[in-house]
Motif scaffolding. Sequence first.
Motif, PDB file in Angstrom:
ATOM      1  N   LEU A 172       0.834  -1.198   0.000  1.00  0.00           N
ATOM      2  CA  LEU A 172       0.000   0.000   0.000  1.00  0.00           C
ATOM      3  C   LEU A 172       0.874   1.255   0.000  1.00  0.00           C
ATOM      4  N   ILE A 211      -9.721  -0.243  -5.129  1.00  0.00           N
ATOM      5  CA  ILE A 211     -10.806   0.418  -4.384  1.00  0.00           C
ATOM      6  C   ILE A 211     -10.350   0.669  -2.947  1.00  0.00           C
ATOM      7  N   LEU A 212      -9.762  -0.349  -2.324  1.00  0.00           N
ATOM      8  CA  LEU A 212      -9.309  -0.202  -0.935  1.00  0.00           C
ATOM      9  C   LEU A 212      -8.172   0.819  -0.829  1.00  0.00           C
ATOM     10  N   ASP A 215      -9.743   4.067  -0.725  1.00  0.00           N
ATOM     11  CA  ASP A 215     -10.338   4.277   0.607  1.00  0.00           C
ATOM     12  C   ASP A 215      -9.262   4.696   1.609  1.00  0.00           C
ATOM     13  N   PHE A 216      -8.111   4.042   1.510  1.00  0.00           N
ATOM     14  CA  PHE A 216      -7.031   4.363   2.447  1.00  0.00           C
ATOM     15  C   PHE A 216      -6.557   5.809   2.249  1.00  0.00           C
ATOM     16  N   PHE A 270      -8.373   8.269   1.130  1.00  0.00           N
ATOM     17  CA  PHE A 270      -9.433   9.080   1.763  1.00  0.00           C
ATOM     18  C   PHE A 270      -9.189   9.163   3.273  1.00  0.00           C
ATOM     19  N   ALA A 271      -8.884   8.014   3.881  1.00  0.00           N
ATOM     20  CA  ALA A 271      -8.679   7.974   5.332  1.00  0.00           C
ATOM     21  C   ALA A 271      -7.479   8.830   5.730  1.00  0.00           C
ATOM     22  N   ARG A 272      -6.395   8.750   4.952  1.00  0.00           N
ATOM     23  CA  ARG A 272      -5.217   9.581   5.233  1.00  0.00           C
ATOM     24  C   ARG A 272      -5.578  11.055   5.110  1.00  0.00           C
TER      25      ARG A 272
END
Lengths: 323, 323
Positions: free
Chosen positions: A32, A110-111, A114-115, A117-119
């Motif tokens: 990632l 996709i994940l 999402d990660f 976005f989270a950061r």
Amino acid sequence: MSSHSDALALVADDMQQVDLKMQATGEVFAPLAGAINLLLASGGKRLRPALALLVSRLYPQAELERVISLAAAVEMLHSATLVHDDVIDGSLLRRGQATLNASWSQGATILAGDFVFARAAFFAAETDNIRVMKIFSQTLMTIVEGELRQLYALRHWSQPRDAYYQRIYGKTAALFAAATEAAAVLGHAPEEQIDLLRDYGYNVGMAFQIMDDILDFVGDPGKVGKPVGGDLRQGAVTLPVFHYLQMHPEALQIMQTSGNGHDSGNLLGQLISDIAQSPAIDATRREAEQFIEAAKACLAPWPPGQHRQALLDLADYVVARSL
Amino acid sequence: MSSHSDALALVADDMQQVDLKMQATGEVFAPLAGAINLLLASGGKRLRPALALLVSRLYPQAELERVISLAAAVEMLHSATLVHDDVIDGSLLRRGQATLNASWSQGATILAGDFVFARAAFFAAETDNIRVMKIFSQTLMTIVEGELRQLYALRHWSQPRDAYYQRIYGKTAALFAAATEAAAVLGHAPEEQIDLLRDYGYNVGMAFQIMDDILDFVGDPGKVGKPVGGDLRQGAVTLPVFHYLQMHPEALQIMQTSGNGHDSGNLLGQLISDIAQSPAIDATRREAEQFIEAAKACLAPWPPGQHRQALLDLADYVVARSL
């Protein structure tokens, strides 16, 4: 465009800190982290964080560390939307480079989005400012809703022009507006200045997206990083199309019959070329210029100074770039 | 399970407010609002928001409005991950009902999930508490990273058991822990109580996921809402499998040869049935019970009272449900 480079040079040191902050470190799951760093290295103009950094310079009382967090949050949010856009479009290239989508499975991509976005949300929280967090999460909703509206509007060849402005506000101008508004909030600016700086960002963002939509027709495919007329081929009705249809209502039928992906006679290819060479391009550009004039007018109350000048120059750059 | 219903009844009024808050209203793009409301109506046990609400009741000074926002944020975040999980797995059913994925295009479903993430972040911001926002965004990173680790670990039949605990912390226990920790923060609890309540949530979450992984083998497919042994068929190595492999190392070869989706001899189907009838299930359940004992021990410092009792009862419910 030396004035544009000068403007960015003013915040080059801060931008290095933004870049450093965005880099994924050893704490992140290795595949990632690799993907995120590749995404960041693939460039982009860093225009949104630059606007946040420059606006904050209008307020010496802004705490640099929080502004850096905001700038990183804005750029990460932008990057996250690109990752999901590429999955949705099935795009394998972005800015001329392979997308994450091209090498990772769809699920992993996709994940990864999402990660990111989270950061972005984590960096926004690091501003330690509740109002900034609210602007941020509200903007995220607006962006995603704008993209959904865009998906729903595909191949609706006959639609009101207002729907176009609403879409580009959502997909682009909302984040520009959030970047400049939140920077003003971190500078403890008076409310009327926060409003003006938000409007400045909004107008620059609207012009930016309109220029993007022009470049889709007349840009150098090598520089833009995607084939000419890609928007129309995907069924997206953008401002040059609205202007062209106003001059050539008969083109609607070509879109209706050929714009569904089965264009055996290359009628759509011819239409794209016709639009690119038509006065619709200039009419569209004039609209972008009007948004830029409005953006610059928002800065009128500020006395001359290098940061105000840089914001004026960046606004000009948005309509002058790559034509 | 009347004690479980009693526990939920204690916060039923608050939960109605949480549900009301989560409902998408007329302001949201209509197809999106419809999708969100369908998603919410499809149920779920609302266990995570219930834990947040109950923990906050230990602190009369907690402001209800902020706790409601937290509970809504936690449940929305959980829902968002489900939306993306269903896209990634290609699942058309969840809790026995059609997923969003089943009726919407993939692109629209990805964006709908993003919107639910954004709503979750917005509700988190409405707690007006920076620390809660940081817990929230950190948890979102942990969850997504956990899901990515899970994707990468698929069909790695021979892997350390620690990797399993790390994955279920990420995908499940992190959000339980965040819910109870953030509720304690909103209650202005002393730091050592915040730590204990976070640990309570963590342990309940670990047990919850372990029970889920047991139910995948021995649950009633009608109640669980997916076919028996689905995890192993998808290549997920869960705790019952680790225990079974410890007793039957020879089963590793069956997984390696049949666990790639081309199981012509139904060897995998037989293995799933063997695992379900083996002592591996009881061994796994004992681990879940240990996590629940640890969860309950975290509540030891609190004097007897109905809210503490409800938290104890909910912990017991997690290992007793649907067996």
